[in-house]
Design an enzyme around this catalytic site. Sequence first.
Site, mmCIF file in Angstrom:
data_model
loop_
_atom_site.group_PDB
_atom_site.id
_atom_site.type_symbol
_atom_site.label_atom_id
_atom_site.label_comp_id
_atom_site.label_asym_id
_atom_site.label_seq_id
_atom_site.Cartn_x
_atom_site.Cartn_y
_atom_site.Cartn_z
ATOM 1 N N SER A 143 29.680 -49.350 -46.947
ATOM 2 C CA SER A 143 31.162 -49.102 -46.274
ATOM 3 C C SER A 143 31.613 -47.900 -46.628
ATOM 4 O O SER A 143 31.210 -47.331 -48.032
ATOM 5 C CB SER A 143 32.086 -50.136 -46.798
ATOM 6 O OG SER A 143 33.580 -49.424 -46.590
ATOM 7 N N TYR A 156 35.707 -54.846 -53.768
ATOM 8 C CA TYR A 156 35.033 -54.424 -52.530
ATOM 9 C C TYR A 156 34.427 -53.296 -52.611
ATOM 10 O O TYR A 156 33.200 -52.960 -52.246
ATOM 11 C CB TYR A 156 35.921 -54.497 -51.382
ATOM 12 C CG TYR A 156 35.471 -54.315 -49.950
ATOM 13 C CD1 TYR A 156 35.066 -55.141 -49.322
ATOM 14 C CD2 TYR A 156 35.563 -52.709 -49.396
ATOM 15 C CE1 TYR A 156 34.300 -54.906 -47.914
ATOM 16 C CE2 TYR A 156 34.978 -52.595 -48.297
ATOM 17 C CZ TYR A 156 34.572 -53.702 -47.523
ATOM 18 O OH TYR A 156 33.998 -53.378 -46.402
#
Length: 251
Positions: A143, A156
């Site tokens: 990401s 995350y």
Amino acid sequence: MSDLSGLHAVITGGNGGIGLAMATGMARAGANITLWARDTAKSEAAVAHLGGLGVKAQALMCDVADEEQVVDAMARSVEALGPLGCVVANAGTAAARPLVETTLADWRGVMATNLDGVFLTCREGARQFVEQGTGGSMILVSSMVSRFGAAQQAAYAASKTGVLGLARTLAVELARHRVRVNTLVPGWTRTGLTVPRQEDERFMAATTARTPVRRWADPEEFEKVGAFLADPSQTFHTGNEVVVDGGYSIF
């Protein structure tokens, strides 16, 4: 255009979002697809969609955080659709929470899927590739948050940064087995995982203004990227981070 005729691709979290888009792109190029996911209804719809593209498609129930399930899913995948040609470690989760309120259980819950699950998926994929002796492709999905961070996303961000390091190591270690390992680094994309962000008008305005193309990506824009990364003819392309973010990271 990539030619994936006869190639068998296993895609975790492949029943929606970027995972399904990559599966679709590979299927359009001729690949047979196995999806690993937990939502049976979504998986059935995804398999019907992929099958309509003229390839073989199946879905297996699998929680990538569970070692036994991953080992079993890989065995069942190749038994049903033949030797592994590509494995995509895409399954992921997120839990927005201020750091001071994040419990160890919160942290471990995200890590279990986003990092442990990627490790287990890649390990079983590597074992299969080595046993087959045919080479193959691994695609790990990280990401843009791994590069820039995001408030309330400590677990995350850390997990997706860990994916980058894992991919680099696997690219070096598995090259002798003709296994290519690359990472996809997507920018802001309209998926189920980002719905809470999409509902925040201020956040949408800020991130859109920061993105040179002035919009978020649609999952479908990852179809051809997935097919390219799975393409067995790209024999010298490994250890790369493919950034698809509308220019966010350079602006």
